[in-house]
Design an enzyme around this catalytic site. Structure first.
Site, mmCIF file in Angstrom:
data_model
loop_
_atom_site.group_PDB
_atom_site.id
_atom_site.type_symbol
_atom_site.label_atom_id
_atom_site.label_comp_id
_atom_site.label_asym_id
_atom_site.label_seq_id
_atom_site.Cartn_x
_atom_site.Cartn_y
_atom_site.Cartn_z
ATOM 1 N N ASP A 88 0.833 -1.199 0.000
ATOM 2 C CA ASP A 88 0.000 0.000 0.000
ATOM 3 C C ASP A 88 0.870 1.252 0.000
ATOM 4 O O ASP A 88 1.972 1.241 -0.554
ATOM 5 C CB ASP A 88 -0.926 -0.047 1.234
ATOM 6 C CG ASP A 88 -2.245 0.646 1.005
ATOM 7 O OD1 ASP A 88 -2.265 1.877 0.981
ATOM 8 O OD2 ASP A 88 -3.267 -0.055 0.855
ATOM 9 N N ASP A 97 0.824 0.946 18.213
ATOM 10 C CA ASP A 97 -0.200 -0.096 18.243
ATOM 11 C C ASP A 97 -0.040 -1.090 17.089
ATOM 12 O O ASP A 97 -0.968 -1.835 16.780
ATOM 13 C CB ASP A 97 -1.587 0.555 18.182
ATOM 14 C CG ASP A 97 -2.637 -0.244 18.951
ATOM 15 O OD1 ASP A 97 -2.276 -1.237 19.604
ATOM 16 O OD2 ASP A 97 -3.816 0.149 18.900
ATOM 17 N N ASP A 105 10.490 -0.010 0.674
ATOM 18 C CA ASP A 105 9.793 1.031 -0.076
ATOM 19 C C ASP A 105 10.108 0.849 -1.561
ATOM 20 O O ASP A 105 11.196 1.209 -2.031
ATOM 21 C CB ASP A 105 10.263 2.410 0.406
ATOM 22 C CG ASP A 105 9.580 3.561 -0.330
ATOM 23 O OD1 ASP A 105 8.816 3.292 -1.280
ATOM 24 O OD2 ASP A 105 9.809 4.727 0.056
ATOM 25 N N ASP A 108 9.930 4.390 -3.832
ATOM 26 C CA ASP A 108 11.099 5.259 -3.876
ATOM 27 C C ASP A 108 12.404 4.469 -3.839
ATOM 28 O O ASP A 108 13.481 5.076 -3.736
ATOM 29 C CB ASP A 108 11.064 6.237 -2.699
ATOM 30 C CG ASP A 108 9.863 7.163 -2.765
ATOM 31 O OD1 ASP A 108 9.553 7.658 -3.858
ATOM 32 O OD2 ASP A 108 9.207 7.363 -1.718
ATOM 33 N N ASP A 110 13.910 2.443 -1.511
ATOM 34 C CA ASP A 110 14.774 2.564 -0.340
ATOM 35 C C ASP A 110 14.265 1.652 0.760
ATOM 36 O O ASP A 110 13.242 0.974 0.615
ATOM 37 C CB ASP A 110 14.874 4.022 0.138
ATOM 38 C CG ASP A 110 13.527 4.616 0.519
ATOM 39 O OD1 ASP A 110 12.760 3.942 1.232
ATOM 40 O OD2 ASP A 110 13.226 5.762 0.103
ATOM 41 N N HIS A 122 -3.364 5.672 4.151
ATOM 42 C CA HIS A 122 -4.149 4.519 3.722
ATOM 43 C C HIS A 122 -3.531 3.207 4.191
ATOM 44 O O HIS A 122 -4.215 2.333 4.735
ATOM 45 C CB HIS A 122 -4.277 4.541 2.195
ATOM 46 C CG HIS A 122 -5.309 3.610 1.650
ATOM 47 N ND1 HIS A 122 -5.025 2.314 1.278
ATOM 48 C CD2 HIS A 122 -6.632 3.785 1.420
ATOM 49 C CE1 HIS A 122 -6.128 1.730 0.831
ATOM 50 N NE2 HIS A 122 -7.118 2.602 0.900
ATOM 51 N N ASN A 136 -4.030 -4.593 24.548
ATOM 52 C CA ASN A 136 -2.905 -3.873 25.142
ATOM 53 C C ASN A 136 -3.341 -2.552 25.766
ATOM 54 O O ASN A 136 -2.516 -1.678 26.014
ATOM 55 C CB ASN A 136 -1.810 -3.632 24.090
ATOM 56 C CG ASN A 136 -2.265 -2.727 22.949
ATOM 57 O OD1 ASN A 136 -3.468 -2.524 22.756
ATOM 58 N ND2 ASN A 136 -1.324 -2.196 22.194
ATOM 59 N N ASP A 289 -15.859 -13.320 -3.776
ATOM 60 C CA ASP A 289 -15.740 -14.519 -2.946
ATOM 61 C C ASP A 289 -16.329 -14.328 -1.559
ATOM 62 O O ASP A 289 -16.999 -15.212 -1.027
ATOM 63 C CB ASP A 289 -14.265 -14.923 -2.811
ATOM 64 C CG ASP A 289 -13.677 -15.425 -4.104
ATOM 65 O OD1 ASP A 289 -14.312 -16.284 -4.749
ATOM 66 O OD2 ASP A 289 -12.590 -14.955 -4.496
ATOM 67 N N SER A 325 -11.294 -1.097 0.834
ATOM 68 C CA SER A 325 -9.944 -0.987 1.392
ATOM 69 C C SER A 325 -9.913 -1.401 2.851
ATOM 70 O O SER A 325 -8.895 -1.892 3.346
ATOM 71 C CB SER A 325 -9.430 0.446 1.263
ATOM 72 O OG SER A 325 -9.134 0.763 -0.073
#
Length: 855
Positions: A88, A97, A105, A108, A110, A122, A136, A289, A325
């Protein structure tokens, strides 16, 4: 074994060595808002007034993934060694958390997959839905809150995500230990157009990685790539209502390029989007599905960097992450839980477990079994990974949100089992009142709905094993009167439509079709239809004209009285040809006396070549309205390309009556201005007819006052709980607008020293009356009975149970004994207690035994 051990004299006590299990309810502060885990109808709907989720709390109670059941076990929230790759925009690198492993990445090129592109947030949100650390005491609980996240960023600095980056991320995940891949991204392309990505997906699947992808959010009938790839599990979004997330039916409310939905927006009221659905072929690569929850609280980029712009830790979470999403990482998290429990399982086995245990969706668009809208149904964590040591319990009939016709007998069916084979009983409750305890299969209860109110009712089933472990399943159904037709028109005769422009009522002759298809050659049924230019009017025979003004042609129905009806629907058969809305328009409008409002328009070109039935829920506009009109319109149109326009047949407006049979009045509200006639036959006590005094309160609800004096103890032969009873028989006929009838009894029993209790029999059940008042002398009592609001004429009896001078301090409502795990378990409910200090329980070898031992 326990019973045998107790027989040994040297053993003072023997009890089972019970096992303790991890809690199923995490302590994360935002957990109560996560409806997907546990739906308590808590989600706030979106409001068009505030443009925020500030509307009414919505959702179908119990329509969720049964997460709390599934989380029981030695690894309740999943294994940290199970890795979910989130491909993503990146993931907030230091979010407290999220438990993250090394990622990359690719946008870019890296080693820093931080969620820091021009379009951030996102990927971090997807990660929290899947695996925010659970229990927690911080933020939210991901569905697989014990598993780990592999952040694989495919967005460049500008936020663009190239498929070449996605391909590389898929290979990386497969080669670096990922068990699950979640892809909340896509494009409207065919797999054949992206062969390199297909190769990467095939590679990952062969490496044992289970892959999930989102269908998209346009409410369209095609799903995006890679969701339409043969190598992935296609995930649609579920609203908290009862199935697939749908968009508005109003084209002015949906996002550009999105389709309206004929069934209207789901209860969340996020009008602008709906979950895409695929082809109507089960298990096809371009079919849905599964569906999973959407619109959930989740992790966000720390501080003000993401969707939540609040500073500091207040910005670490966002409340309303939506779309497919959101649903896709949720389903991926369920797969991670399955992998945690069954670490050797293949992607095919994981997929089979998910689809075979899914909760089937049956609603306005989805039918029993697999369907194109919801696939196999909602992911079910409880069924997919199963509780360890706890029984399984599922209500299989009726379905959640099912509408049950009042007066029918509904069979409540429960599927229950125990992994250890020690299921003891199944209890069935309606509105939290125990109806039956079943000791063996089939676990069924026949629910007589004649006296139930026209509203929602909660059904709960509880399965108990021999170790007293319990599992619940809860659904909500609605009792309703049957649908009645309020207006029908087959257009064979004139029923008062007002027609303008080229709308006509008559026999279609197959005219028109300069573009698109011509009119039908015949009506759907009978001879006539309502249509545009059936006879060859004006310049374009059979087609609507060019350069029409907005709604230039109109067909307005006569006024339809929908008073005392709700859940109103409009249905008709359609044959429509119209150019795409950039040029031409067809409309359906409704008027309830406050002006015309649009309920449908074409969102694309329509070229019908056959009759099709159309259904619209018009409850929002028509419920309990005294004047409702339907209007079909044609226009505007551009300067070229004529189409044949509307053809309509067999139109029906129907609804559910809000009137209890035998009663009048709008919405069951009493109308004191209308005359009410109440006739009550003489009350018969011990064979002696006594004319009661009858009084009617003209200012409000109808009431009867009955004064009866009895001079002796009269024995009744009725089958009552106590043989010492006075039976009052009555027959009451009611004419008028009333909500129900309450009869007030004022009884004096001369010569009797006391009364212990009162019960009345409604024809099937003994009930305690309302407003019981014991007065001096002891033989004087007043009480009220409100008859079930199901009929206008009622036969019944009221039993006055006689006692002694000193009534018992406790009125017992129910007593139940069960033999569980070699123990006798007593359960009782009291109706009332007066100065009761406690309980002494005794046991005996038999009912005739004179020796009773205190427990």
């Amino acid at each position: 074994l326990i019973s045998e051990l107790k027989k040994i004299h040297e053993i003072e006590q023997a009890t089972p060595d019970y096992l303790a299990f991890h809690t199923a309810v995490p302590n994360d502060p935002m957990y109560p808002s996560q409806w997907g885990h546990n739906n308590t109808s808590q989600m706030l709907s979106w409001s068009s007034n505030t443009y925020e989720h500030t509307g009414a709390a919505v959702g179908t109670y119990g329509f969720d993934t049964n997460a709390e059941i599934g989380w029981y076990g030695t690894q309740p929230y999943g294994d940290s060694n199970v890795i979910i790759a989130i491909i993503d925009s990146g993931v907030d690198a230091d979010h407290p958390d999220l438990n993250q492993v090394t990622g990359y990445d690719f946008g870019d090129a890296d080693n820093d997959p931080d969620d820091d592109s021009a379009e951030p947030g996102h990927g971090t949100a997807c990660s929290g839905v899947a695996a925010a650390i659970a229990n927690n005491n911080l933020g939210v609980a991901g569905i697989a809150g014990g598993c780990s996240i592999m952040p694989l960023k495919v967005a460049d600095n500008d936020g663009n995500m190239a498929f070449s980056s996605i391909d590389n991320a898929i290979y990386y995940a497969a080669d670096n230990g990922a068990d699950i891949i979640s892809l909340s991204l896509g494009a409207s392309v065919d797999p054949s157009q992206v062969p390199s990505t297909e190769t990467a997906l095939s590679y990952a699947l062969s490496a044992g990685v289970t892959i999930f992808a989102a269908t998209a959010n346009a409410n369209n009938y095609t799903i995006d790539y890679p969701s339409n790839s043969q190598y992935v599990i296609s995930v649609g979004a579920a609203s908290p209502c009862d199935g697939r997330k749908r968009s508005s039916s109003n084209s002015g409310e949906v996002n550009p390029g999105n389709s309206t939905d004929p069934n209207g927006v789901t209860c969340d009221n996020e009008i602008w989007w709906g979950s895409n659905y695929g082809v109507n072929t089960q298990d096809a690569r371009d079919a849905v599905d599964i569906i999973a929850p959407t619109i959930l609280p989740t992790t966000d980029i720390g501080g003000s960097g993401g969707y939540n712009t609040n500073a500091g830790s207040a910005g670490d979470y966002s409340m309303w992450f939506n779309g497919t999403s959101c649903a896709t990482p949720y389903a991926a998290g369920v797969a991670a839980l399955i992998k945690s429990k069954y670490p050797t399982w293949t992607p095919a086995q994981i997929r089979a477990q998910i689809v075979n245990t899914a909760i089937d969706i049956v609603n306005v668009e989805s039918s029993v079994g697999w369907d194109k809208y919801s696939g196999y149904g909602l992911v079910d964590v409880g069924a997919a990974i199963g509780p360890e040591g706890y029984p399984l319990c599922t209500i299989t009939n009726p379905s959640p949100s099912e509408v049950i016709e009042r007066g029918t007998i509904e069979t409540i069916t429960v599927s229950a089992s125990d992994p250890g084979g020690s299921l003891n009983n199944v209890k069935i409750y309606i509105d939290d009142i125990l109806q039956i305890t079943l000791l063996s299969s089939p676990y069924e209860y026949s629910w007589e709905t004649e006296f139930e109110s026209l509203t929602n009712h909660t059904i709960k089933a509880t399965a108990t094993d021999n170790d007293l472990n319990e599992t619940d399943d809860v659904i909500v159904v609605r009792i309703a009167n049957p649908q009645e037709n309020l207006f029908t028109d087959d257009f064979e005769t004139n029923k008062g439509w007002t027609l303008s422009g080229e709308f006509e009522r008559g026999a279609p002759g197959g005219l028109g079709g300069d573009h698109g298809n011509p009119d039908p050659g015949s009506a759907y049924a009978g001879s006539n239809v309502l249509g545009v230019d059936l006879t060859g009017l004006d310049n374009y025979s059979g087609d609507y004209e060019t350069s029409l003004a907005d709604r230039a042609y109109k067909a307005e129905s006569p006024a339809i009285d929908c008073s005392d009806y709700n859940n109103i629907t409009l249905s008709f058969f359609r044959w429509l040809n119209v150019e795409q809305p950039a040029y031409d328009h067809a409309y359906i409008d409704i008027n309830n006396g406050t002006g015309w409002q649009q309920i449908w328009t074409n969102t694309a070109g329509i070229e019908d070549a056959a009759w099709s039935q159309q259904n619209f829920d018009i409850s929002t506009y028509a419920n309990e309205q005294a004047m409702v009109q339907i209007r079909f319109c044609m226009g505007g149109s551009d300067t070229s390309w004529q189409y044949s326009g509307w053809n309509i047949d067999d139109l029906i407006v129907s609804g559910e009556s809000t009137i209890i049979p035998g009663y009048g009045g709008s919405s069951n509200q009493g109308d004191p201005t209308q005359p009410v006639i109440v006739d009550i036959d003489p009350i018969d006590i011990g064979g002696i007819p006594i004319d009661p005094d009858v009084s009617i309160d003209p200012e409000g609800s109808v009431g009867l006052t009955v004064d009866v004096t009895v001079s002796e103890d009269v024995q009744s032969g009725a089958p009552v709980p106590n043989p010492e009873a006075v039976q009052i028989s009555y027959n009451i006929s009611i004419i008028g607008n009333i909500t129900g009838l309450t009869v007030d009894f004022d009884l004096c029993f001369d010569g009797l020293t006391g009364l212990s209790s009162i019960l009345w029999y409604n024809g099937s059940t003994w009930l305690v009356p309302d407003n019981i008042q014991w007065e001096n002398p002891a033989g004087h009592v007043t009480f009220s009975i409100t008859f079930p609001s199901s009929r206008g004429s009622r036969d019944g009896s009221t039993e006055i149970i006689l006692g002694d001078d000193n009534p018992l301090p406790v009125t017992l409502s129910s007593l139940q004994a069960s033999f569980i795990n070699d123990h006798a378990v007593l359960q009782w409910i009291t109706q009332s207690e007066t100065q009761n200090a406690g309980w002494n329980v005794y046991r005996a070898e038999s009912s005739n035994s004179e020796q009773r031992l205190k427990i």
